[in-house]
Design an enzyme around this catalytic site. Sequence first.
Site, PDB file in Angstrom:
ATOM      1  CE  LYS A 208      -3.599   2.378   2.571  1.00  0.00           C
ATOM      2  NZ  LYS A 208      -4.573   2.288   3.666  1.00  0.00           N
ATOM      3  CE  LYS A 262      -6.041   1.991  -0.566  1.00  0.00           C
ATOM      4  NZ  LYS A 262      -6.521   2.090   0.779  1.00  0.00           N
TER       5      LYS A 262
HETATM    6  C1  PBG Z   1      -7.101   3.206   5.619  1.00  0.00           C
HETATM    7  C2  PBG Z   1      -7.556   3.149   4.192  1.00  0.00           C
HETATM    8  C3  PBG Z   1      -7.450   4.164   3.238  1.00  0.00           C
HETATM    9  C4  PBG Z   1      -8.035   3.675   2.076  1.00  0.00           C
HETATM   10  C5  PBG Z   1      -8.494   2.404   2.343  1.00  0.00           C
HETATM   11  N1  PBG Z   1      -8.172   2.084   3.655  1.00  0.00           N
HETATM   12  C6  PBG Z   1      -6.941   5.553   3.352  1.00  0.00           C
HETATM   13  C7  PBG Z   1      -5.563   5.865   3.688  1.00  0.00           C
HETATM   14  O1  PBG Z   1      -4.679   5.011   3.753  1.00  0.00           O
HETATM   15  O2  PBG Z   1      -5.323   7.041   3.915  1.00  0.00           O
HETATM   16  C8  PBG Z   1      -8.144   4.450   0.776  1.00  0.00           C
HETATM   17  C9  PBG Z   1      -9.149   3.958  -0.189  1.00  0.00           C
HETATM   18  C10 PBG Z   1      -9.463   4.877  -1.306  1.00  0.00           C
HETATM   19  O3  PBG Z   1      -8.834   5.940  -1.529  1.00  0.00           O
HETATM   20  O4  PBG Z   1     -10.396   4.556  -2.036  1.00  0.00           O
HETATM   21  N2  PBG Z   1      -8.131   2.765   6.496  1.00  0.00           N
END
Ligand code: PBG
Length: 340
Positions: A208, A262
């Site tokens: 991520k 991601k």
């Molecule tokens: C954290 C989380 C995020 C997303 C999914 N889980 C946000 C982040 O890491 O700031 C982002 C998903 C998206 O942008 O669609 N709980």
Amino acid sequence: MTGHLPSSSPSATFPVQRPRRLRATDALRELVAETRLHPRQIVAPLFVREGISVPNPIVSLPGVVQHTRSSLVAEARQLADLGVGALIVFGIPSTKDSIGTNAFQPEGIVQLALGELRQAVGERMVIMADLCVDEYTDHGHCGILDGHGSVDNDATLEVYAKIAVAQARAGAHVVAPSGMMDGQVGAIRAALDAEGFASTSILAYSAKYASGLYGPFREAVSVEIADGGHRQGYQQDWRNAREALVEVQADLAQGADMVMVKPALAYLDVIAAVRAAVDVPVAAYHVSGEYSMIKAAAANGWIDHDAVAMEHLTAIKRAGADIILTYLARWFAEQHRSAQ
Ligand code: PBG
């Protein structure tokens, strides 16, 4: 004219590859298409907010709302009817604190919603829960802070373990840790096993990235990181691809059942590398900013929404994703149905 091959060009006198022959009709193109996406491989991200009585539109994610518990269940039933494979739930609590207590309370908004979803569509869909504390902490970080305002990795693992058990108990088939703490998968697996949830799966947000594409999501879950903070201390640097494989291998060694990359489109190389390196299912998250860019450009008449959305989702599959999380889930399933 465009469909005709020249009959007497020099190249026609000896064997030569002519890929255009296979592009001549719709039926031929369908016959030889290498990549197909099915609604069963799609996961719909859904938001449920505590303390609201009507669904609340999210301005920066056109067509997506913060649900009430009852509108959430109604939406899930429709997605199940459309054949969408899974949903992943994010909660927005009405109160936040320093450790994100509402993320693991049995009466927390996500736990209540998971129970109702499991009851309503649990036989037809996979019920996933995003496992993190950023929506539940007053500082907006994905972990617990130490005395100096930095995220304390190991203190956070204890909270994640409690959340995993609470989500499994409430009805989640799959928990999906998204906080990028080191050792999170192992801590969650141990806690689930100890509490009798050996069959609850873990979809690890393994690779991520600290992406600028999460902007609309932060509006969706009402998260603002305190003091103009960022997540570069725990999410990956987008200049690094090999590091993704280190993260993925660590998560697999700790018991991840599925791994995720991601965001998706700016990371197709990473998706392909992960796909080549592992034998477990690989998921990719087509995130909020990726969705909103399509919506905004289409609203201006600059691109064709349906064409670009289909091209993007298919590219993610072609790169190697088995599973795609996307706010386009419902739209895609409707397209799929009308094409039958
Ligand atoms: C954290 C989380 C995020 C997303 C999914 N889980 C946000 C982040 O890491 O700031 C982002 C998903 C998206 O942008 O669609 N709980």
